[in-house]
Design a protein around this motif. Sequence first.
Motif, short mmCIF file in Angstrom:
data_model
loop_
_atom_site.label_atom_id
_atom_site.label_comp_id
_atom_site.label_asym_id
_atom_site.label_seq_id
_atom_site.Cartn_x
_atom_site.Cartn_y
_atom_site.Cartn_z
N VAL A 322 0.81 -1.22 0.00
CA VAL A 322 0.00 0.00 0.00
C VAL A 322 0.85 1.27 0.00
CG1 VAL A 322 -0.29 0.05 2.52
CG2 VAL A 322 -1.98 1.15 1.06
N ASN A 323 1.95 1.31 0.73
CA ASN A 323 2.75 2.54 0.78
C ASN A 323 3.44 2.81 -0.55
OD1 ASN A 323 2.40 3.36 3.67
ND2 ASN A 323 3.23 1.30 3.99
N GLN A 324 3.90 1.76 -1.21
CA GLN A 324 4.47 1.94 -2.55
C GLN A 324 3.39 2.39 -3.53
OE1 GLN A 324 5.06 -0.64 -0.42
NE2 GLN A 324 6.78 -1.89 -1.14
N ALA A 325 2.19 1.85 -3.36
CA ALA A 325 1.08 2.25 -4.24
C ALA A 325 0.78 3.73 -4.08
CB ALA A 325 -0.16 1.41 -3.92
N TYR A 326 0.83 4.25 -2.85
CA TYR A 326 0.60 5.67 -2.64
C TYR A 326 1.59 6.51 -3.44
CZ TYR A 326 -2.85 5.54 1.19
OH TYR A 326 -3.99 5.40 1.93
N GLU A 327 2.85 6.12 -3.41
CA GLU A 327 3.87 6.88 -4.14
C GLU A 327 3.61 6.82 -5.64
OE1 GLU A 327 5.97 8.91 -2.65
OE2 GLU A 327 4.95 8.24 -0.81
N ARG A 328 3.15 5.69 -6.12
CA ARG A 328 2.85 5.58 -7.54
C ARG A 328 1.61 6.39 -7.93
NH1 ARG A 328 2.65 -0.48 -9.41
NH2 ARG A 328 1.93 0.62 -11.29
N VAL A 329 0.62 6.47 -7.05
CA VAL A 329 -0.54 7.32 -7.32
C VAL A 329 -0.09 8.77 -7.50
CG1 VAL A 329 -2.66 8.30 -6.33
CG2 VAL A 329 -2.24 5.84 -6.18
N LEU A 330 0.80 9.21 -6.65
CA LEU A 330 1.28 10.59 -6.72
C LEU A 330 2.03 10.87 -8.02
CD1 LEU A 330 2.46 11.05 -3.04
CD2 LEU A 330 0.42 12.02 -4.09
N LYS A 331 2.58 9.81 -8.62
CA LYS A 331 3.29 9.95 -9.90
C LYS A 331 2.38 9.64 -11.08
CE LYS A 331 7.68 8.51 -7.79
NZ LYS A 331 8.69 7.41 -7.73
N SER A 332 1.10 9.41 -10.82
CA SER A 332 0.13 9.02 -11.86
C SER A 332 0.57 7.73 -12.56
CB SER A 332 -0.06 10.14 -12.89
OG SER A 332 -0.56 11.30 -12.26
N ASP A 333 1.19 6.85 -11.80
CA ASP A 333 1.72 5.61 -12.34
C ASP A 333 0.79 4.44 -12.04
OD1 ASP A 333 3.39 3.63 -13.38
OD2 ASP A 333 4.60 3.50 -11.54
N VAL A 334 -0.46 4.56 -12.46
CA VAL A 334 -1.41 3.45 -12.32
C VAL A 334 -2.48 3.64 -13.38
CG1 VAL A 334 -2.71 4.71 -10.55
CG2 VAL A 334 -3.01 2.24 -10.79
N ARG A 335 -2.92 2.56 -13.99
CA ARG A 335 -4.00 2.59 -14.97
C ARG A 335 -5.06 1.59 -14.53
NH1 ARG A 335 -1.25 3.40 -20.96
NH2 ARG A 335 -0.12 5.31 -20.42
N TYR A 336 -6.15 2.14 -13.89
CA TYR A 336 -6.31 3.53 -13.49
C TYR A 336 -6.68 3.62 -12.02
CZ TYR A 336 -5.68 5.12 -18.20
OH TYR A 336 -5.12 5.41 -19.41
N ARG A 337 -6.69 2.51 -11.32
CA ARG A 337 -6.98 2.51 -9.90
C ARG A 337 -6.34 1.29 -9.26
NH1 ARG A 337 -9.38 7.29 -8.19
NH2 ARG A 337 -10.98 6.96 -6.63
N PHE A 338 -5.66 1.51 -8.14
CA PHE A 338 -5.19 0.38 -7.34
C PHE A 338 -6.36 -0.19 -6.53
CE2 PHE A 338 -0.94 2.49 -7.60
CZ PHE A 338 -0.24 1.43 -8.18
N VAL A 339 -6.40 -1.50 -6.43
CA VAL A 339 -7.39 -2.18 -5.60
C VAL A 339 -6.64 -3.19 -4.74
CG1 VAL A 339 -9.33 -3.80 -5.60
CG2 VAL A 339 -9.34 -1.84 -7.16
#
Length: 345
Positions: A322-339
């Motif tokens: 989850v913490n790595q996912a937060y950092e990737r959200v801030l970089k717009s590095d997800v298509r298009y939602r983490f679950v």
Amino acid sequence: MIPVKGYAAHNQQDPLIPWDFERRAVGPDDVEIDILYCGICHSDIHQVRSEWRPGIYPMVPGHEIVGRVVTAGENAGKFKAGDLVGIGCMVDSCHECPSCKSGHEQFCEKGQTVWTYNSVERDRKTPTYGGYSNKIVCNKDFVLSVPKSLNLKGVAPLLCAGITTYSPIKKWGIGKGHKVGVLGLGGLGHMAVKFAVALGAEVTLLSRSENKKQDAHRLGAHKFCNTQDNEQVKPLKRYFDFIIDTVSAPHDYDWYMSLLKDNGVHICVGLPPGGLKLSGLSLNRAITGSSIGGIPETQEMLDFCAEHQITSDVEVIDISYVNQAYERVLKSDVRYRFVIDMATI
């Protein structure tokens, strides 16, 4: 009391870590749910880091929740053990004011909307804890039925990203014959594209990134415009009936409103820091905002998604990520939602 495992932030600086806590026992109007999946919303990050207001810690985020009923109280009506259900941004309200009675619980006139986390129950003292956990207990009136035909992993973000875009689209009657610009292709933007296309509108994805073009078309957008390219922008001056603005970074509202026809409407579902800034030059056009929808409209949205087989595009993760996912959200590095797959807790 019901023992629960979750992940929590204990202050605004430190990462989320495992945390055991308790939920209330199931009352006559409650439903106990085993959480299967929970989406990660950018607002989770804002709240964990106290960027909107001081947070209530320990904080268990998560308001895009899908799960299965374990126990239903005697007054829980249609819900029974084994049902697939969802919970979005709210878990209670006054139930009595005109807004709540009309299905707009997010605007409770008594100020008693209880948010799924980083809030307090109606007793005004008991903290609420969200979906980054294996169980939740919720008032039956704020539990949504999830159609069995939908992929559960892709359903979770519908409870926030989905309803946030569906609500204004329905409010403004967007559909066949309308030309719609969707500004930004992220968690909200990709849902706006899917809904507007399903309702028959002509949809153009507006983005500063040429690399979003292929995905825009894959999601159903009829056109793409790189807003950094003047040649692509020229044909779109005074072109759109509506623009759905999903961007939460500062941007020039007057410039985008110049793409609207006279009496066109610019709908903001993203809110940049510092709020909206207009010069007053965009006369004869309207700008409006929208937050989430109420419970009846959210159920309507889920049923619409089942009819049209619409879910969010997701990347499923273990909760330990989850913490790595937060950092990737801030970089717009997800298509298009983490679950988050809650089986990993």
